[in-house]
Design a protein around this motif. Structure first.
Motif, PDB file in Angstrom:
ATOM      1  N   ASN A 101       0.849  -1.191   0.000  1.00 21.31           N
ATOM      2  CA  ASN A 101       0.000   0.000   0.000  1.00 21.31           C
ATOM      3  C   ASN A 101       0.888   1.246   0.000  1.00 21.31           C
ATOM      4  O   ASN A 101       1.278   1.740   1.064  1.00 21.31           O
ATOM      5  CB  ASN A 101      -0.915  -0.018   1.232  1.00 21.31           C
ATOM      6  CG  ASN A 101      -1.935   1.103   1.224  1.00 21.31           C
ATOM      7  OD1 ASN A 101      -1.709   2.166   0.653  1.00 21.31           O
ATOM      8  ND2 ASN A 101      -3.070   0.873   1.875  1.00 21.31           N
ATOM      9  N   ILE A 103       0.357   4.381  -0.506  1.00 21.95           N
ATOM     10  CA  ILE A 103      -0.172   5.548   0.204  1.00 21.95           C
ATOM     11  C   ILE A 103       0.057   5.395   1.705  1.00 21.95           C
ATOM     12  O   ILE A 103       0.496   6.332   2.385  1.00 21.95           O
ATOM     13  CB  ILE A 103      -1.676   5.735  -0.102  1.00 21.95           C
ATOM     14  CG1 ILE A 103      -1.874   6.059  -1.583  1.00 21.95           C
ATOM     15  CG2 ILE A 103      -2.267   6.836   0.776  1.00 21.95           C
ATOM     16  CD1 ILE A 103      -3.323   6.151  -2.011  1.00 21.95           C
ATOM     17  N   TYR A 105       2.329   3.615   3.045  1.00 20.96           N
ATOM     18  CA  TYR A 105       3.775   3.717   3.264  1.00 20.96           C
ATOM     19  C   TYR A 105       4.188   5.177   3.475  1.00 20.96           C
ATOM     20  O   TYR A 105       4.950   5.493   4.399  1.00 20.96           O
ATOM     21  CB  TYR A 105       4.530   3.128   2.079  1.00 20.96           C
ATOM     22  CG  TYR A 105       6.019   3.389   2.128  1.00 20.96           C
ATOM     23  CD1 TYR A 105       6.845   2.664   2.980  1.00 20.96           C
ATOM     24  CD2 TYR A 105       6.597   4.386   1.336  1.00 20.96           C
ATOM     25  CE1 TYR A 105       8.207   2.915   3.041  1.00 20.96           C
ATOM     26  CE2 TYR A 105       7.956   4.640   1.391  1.00 20.96           C
ATOM     27  CZ  TYR A 105       8.753   3.904   2.244  1.00 20.96           C
ATOM     28  OH  TYR A 105      10.099   4.169   2.307  1.00 20.96           O
ATOM     29  N   LYS A 106       3.689   6.071   2.636  1.00 24.03           N
ATOM     30  CA  LYS A 106       4.035   7.487   2.766  1.00 24.03           C
ATOM     31  C   LYS A 106       3.571   8.055   4.099  1.00 24.03           C
ATOM     32  O   LYS A 106       4.257   8.885   4.710  1.00 24.03           O
ATOM     33  CB  LYS A 106       3.417   8.284   1.613  1.00 24.03           C
ATOM     34  CG  LYS A 106       4.082   8.053   0.270  1.00 24.03           C
ATOM     35  CD  LYS A 106       3.461   8.934  -0.804  1.00 24.03           C
ATOM     36  CE  LYS A 106       4.141   8.722  -2.146  1.00 24.03           C
ATOM     37  NZ  LYS A 106       3.541   9.578  -3.213  1.00 24.03           N
ATOM     38  N   VAL A 107       2.414   7.604   4.550  1.00 20.69           N
ATOM     39  CA  VAL A 107       1.866   8.097   5.817  1.00 20.69           C
ATOM     40  C   VAL A 107       2.660   7.556   7.005  1.00 20.69           C
ATOM     41  O   VAL A 107       2.916   8.278   7.980  1.00 20.69           O
ATOM     42  CB  VAL A 107       0.380   7.691   5.950  1.00 20.69           C
ATOM     43  CG1 VAL A 107      -0.153   8.021   7.345  1.00 20.69           C
ATOM     44  CG2 VAL A 107      -0.455   8.387   4.885  1.00 20.69           C
TER      45      VAL A 107
END
Length: 239
Positions: A101, A103, A105-107
């Motif tokens: 995922n 997204i 990961y970025k969070v």
């Protein structure tokens, strides 16, 4: 309408794990007094108990030991928690949802870097040194098991590993008999109390046979969130 309870349970688990990652900085602020992985465990317990996690995974977390369904008993002289071999497999399967995922990961990357990275690195560094001498690692696990079985485990037993990450650490004053380890400059900067706790963790995992799966799960975590550290630590070195 038929509802597959196992699928429903799995979806709830996935949602819980994702939300725990995202909310992790806000969890259990009173846990800040704890150190190393005890702080992480304390925070996670504010979200899910051993009992509930066992229900989600559909397995018993421990095969034997002094731990209850709700808390860890860390001071028993005659028992320690033997993990169910399936438990670290379940952790590897579910605990790092950002692998698939981008997204998420970025969070979660900044959360990992600020709250989890140091502990993950410390776990890996201690394991690496233990694993650099498999004979010593196995011998210590067998010794620990024997002391527990004979109810002779001193509550301060792990203090002998306080200086484990120092280059001069030895288990024998005779240079010809002492164990040899791979050492990396700077490893001895890790807090000595944390070191002995982590040595104890890995010795117990070697003793209950789950060390391989736990380290593979840790490697998964490092490869995703801390790849440069992992590459550096696994590069060939000479003493």
């Amino acid at each position: 309408m038929f509802v597959d309870k196992s699928i429903e349970r799995e979806n709830k688990l996935k949602d819980l794990i994702e939300s725990t990652w995202i909310q992790f900085p806000k969890l259990g602020l009173y846990c800040e007094k704890e150190i190393s992985y005890h702080k992480i465990f304390c925070k996670i317990q504010t979200v899910v108990s051993f009992k509930k996690l066992s229900e989600y995974f559909g397995i018993q977390i421990f095969e034997s030991g002094p731990h209850s369904k709700y808390y860890l008993e860390l001071n028993s002289p005659s028992e320690f928690g033997h993990y169910n071999p399936e438990f670290p497999l379940k952790l590897r399967e579910y605990l790092i949802p950002a692998k698939t995922n981008p997204i998420l990961y970025k969070v979660t990357l900044p959360i990992y870097e600020s709250l989890l990275r140091n502990t993950a690195r410390e776990f890996f560094i201690v394991f690496q040194k233990l694993d650099s001498n498999p004979k010593f690692f196995r011998k210590e696990a067998e010794r620990y098991l024997l002391l527990v079985e004979e109810n002779r485990l001193d509550p301060f037993y792990l203090d002998r590993f306080i200086l484990f990450l120092y280059p001069a650490f030895t288990d024998n004053e005779d240079p010809e008999e002492s164990s040899r380890f791979v050492y990396r400059k700077g490893d001895d900067n890790i807090d000595a109390q944390v070191v002995k706790e982590l040595v104890g963790f890995w010795i117990r995992r070697k003793a209950d046979g789950t060390d391989t799966e736990f380290i593979l799960g840790l490697v998964d975590l490092l490869k995703l969130y801390d790849p440069e550290f992992y590459q550096y630590r696994t590069a060939q070195i000479t003493n």
